[in-house]
Design an enzyme around this catalytic site. Structure first.
Site, PDB file in Angstrom:
ATOM      1  N   ASP A  69      40.985  23.997  71.263  1.00  0.00           N
ATOM      2  CA  ASP A  69      39.767  23.987  71.886  1.00  0.00           C
ATOM      3  C   ASP A  69      39.754  25.028  71.701  1.00  0.00           C
ATOM      4  O   ASP A  69      41.073  25.636  72.036  1.00  0.00           O
ATOM      5  CB  ASP A  69      39.994  23.249  73.544  1.00  0.00           C
ATOM      6  CG  ASP A  69      41.230  23.513  74.501  1.00  0.00           C
ATOM      7  OD1 ASP A  69      42.101  24.330  73.704  1.00  0.00           O
ATOM      8  OD2 ASP A  69      41.528  22.858  75.460  1.00  0.00           O
ATOM      9  N   ASN A 138      43.487  17.879  87.098  1.00  0.00           N
ATOM     10  CA  ASN A 138      42.785  16.886  87.218  1.00  0.00           C
ATOM     11  C   ASN A 138      42.508  16.054  86.311  1.00  0.00           C
ATOM     12  O   ASN A 138      41.741  15.233  85.753  1.00  0.00           O
ATOM     13  CB  ASN A 138      41.435  17.664  87.131  1.00  0.00           C
ATOM     14  CG  ASN A 138      40.930  18.410  85.654  1.00  0.00           C
ATOM     15  OD1 ASN A 138      41.404  18.308  84.965  1.00  0.00           O
ATOM     16  ND2 ASN A 138      39.571  18.620  85.339  1.00  0.00           N
ATOM     17  N   HIS A 140      42.540  16.308  82.221  1.00  0.00           N
ATOM     18  CA  HIS A 140      42.238  16.859  80.966  1.00  0.00           C
ATOM     19  C   HIS A 140      43.246  16.986  80.181  1.00  0.00           C
ATOM     20  O   HIS A 140      44.131  17.033  80.745  1.00  0.00           O
ATOM     21  CB  HIS A 140      41.129  17.634  81.353  1.00  0.00           C
ATOM     22  CG  HIS A 140      41.444  19.210  80.867  1.00  0.00           C
ATOM     23  ND1 HIS A 140      40.749  20.603  82.015  1.00  0.00           N
ATOM     24  CD2 HIS A 140      42.754  19.573  80.980  1.00  0.00           C
ATOM     25  CE1 HIS A 140      41.875  21.326  81.489  1.00  0.00           C
ATOM     26  NE2 HIS A 140      43.179  21.231  81.279  1.00  0.00           N
ATOM     27  N   GLU A 145      37.064  16.879  80.684  1.00  0.00           N
ATOM     28  CA  GLU A 145      37.050  16.991  81.875  1.00  0.00           C
ATOM     29  C   GLU A 145      36.808  15.151  82.088  1.00  0.00           C
ATOM     30  O   GLU A 145      36.640  14.742  82.021  1.00  0.00           O
ATOM     31  CB  GLU A 145      35.872  18.393  82.570  1.00  0.00           C
ATOM     32  CG  GLU A 145      35.878  19.500  81.833  1.00  0.00           C
ATOM     33  CD  GLU A 145      37.179  20.490  82.471  1.00  0.00           C
ATOM     34  OE1 GLU A 145      38.158  19.149  83.500  1.00  0.00           O
ATOM     35  OE2 GLU A 145      37.922  21.327  82.753  1.00  0.00           O
TER      36      GLU A 145
HETATM   37  P1  PGA Z   1      48.657  24.882  81.505  1.00  0.00           P
HETATM   38  O1  PGA Z   1      47.194  24.421  80.684  1.00  0.00           O
HETATM   39  O2  PGA Z   1      49.592  24.183  80.590  1.00  0.00           O
HETATM   40  O3  PGA Z   1      48.159  26.429  81.368  1.00  0.00           O
HETATM   41  O4  PGA Z   1      49.317  24.005  82.898  1.00  0.00           O
HETATM   42  C1  PGA Z   1      47.257  22.528  80.330  1.00  0.00           C
HETATM   43  C2  PGA Z   1      45.690  22.430  80.430  1.00  0.00           C
HETATM   44  O5  PGA Z   1      44.754  23.064  81.339  1.00  0.00           O
HETATM   45  O6  PGA Z   1      46.379  21.768  79.863  1.00  0.00           O
END
Ligand code: PGA
Length: 243
Positions: A69, A138, A140, A145
């Protein structure tokens, strides 16, 4: 349950186990297609891949990479773009051909066209052999999302406030955190031949519990991984405390 959970003592061990798996994939298939993720979680893995490249000369010359992404609206060379992240944290330090590295273009004039182009490209190169994933609080995966269709391919997404808050630590203020992103879809991720999900820290414990024991539902995107036939979860003790 179809997926394997590997219990690591801490972040360092989680990263080491993941690095061993990535290196063995590239050794077995030097032209592997790697699916890569950004965020804090895979940083340790990338450091170890760089170390290994320098010490053992593991080569990425024939590897292609596709990232999950990118934020919409940040210039590629913005310090917070995932384009910059990947170059700084990995690509500039290994022998991958930058022409073989791919990240959705968050500055494209037409996001629908960009999404279709990205999806077609992944298809044309034969699909992802090994996808590295993190998980959001959450649930995702990528920037898919809660509420995103399990059938989604690469698409534009409005970021959840929880995601913007979690990522605000990298920006000067909340206002600067982008509101949209372009992300590989849930179907695109599920099409990967193999997936490694990295989970670290107590703040992810609830999400990991939901993934393992909760309902398989679009309201918790990562739950879809239970339907994939080759997922390895590598999690540290703090993240595993509710399992
Ligand atoms: P993070 O993000 O590794 O910074 O916790 C993970 C994500 O949001 O998929």
């Amino acid at each position: 349950m179809k997926f394997e959970i590997i219990k690591a003592d801490n972040y360092e061990e989680m990263s080491r186990i993941a690095a061993e798996k990535v290196i063995s994939k590239i050794t077995e298939k030097p032209n592997a297609i790697l699916g890569l993720a950004t965020g804090s979680t895979p940083e340790g893995l990338y450091k170890l891949l760089i170390e290994d490249h320098q010490k053992h000369y593991t080569s990425y010359r024939y590897v292609k990479t596709v990232n999950l992404d990118e934020y919409v609206g940040l210039d590629k060379d913005d310090k917070n773009s995932y384009f910059t992240f990947m170059r700084e944290k990995l690509f500039n330090h290994i022998d991958v051909d930058l022409n073989n590295t791919n990240i959705p273009d968050g500055t494209a004039a037409n996001m629908e066209e960009e999404a279709a182009r990205y999806e077609k490209y992944i298809d044309e190169i034969g699909g992802v052999d090994l996808q590295i994933l993190g998980i959001g609080h959450n649930g995702h995966i990528g920037f898919n999302e809660p509420g995103t269709s399990f059938k989604s391919t690469t698409h534009l997404i409005k970021l959840a406030e929880k995601t913007r808050e979690a990522n605000a630590r990298f920006f000067n203020s909340m206002d600067e955190v982008p509101t949209e992103a372009i992300t590989m879809g849930i179907q695109s991720i599920m099409d990967s031949k193999e997936i490694i999900l990295l989970v670290s820290g107590a703040s992810k414990a609830e999400a990991l519990k939901n993934l393992v024991y909760g309902e398989i539902t679009e309201d918790f995107p990562a739950s879809v991984l239970r339907l994939h036939n080759k997922v390895t979860i590598i999690a540290d003790q703090d993240a595993l405390q509710l399992i």
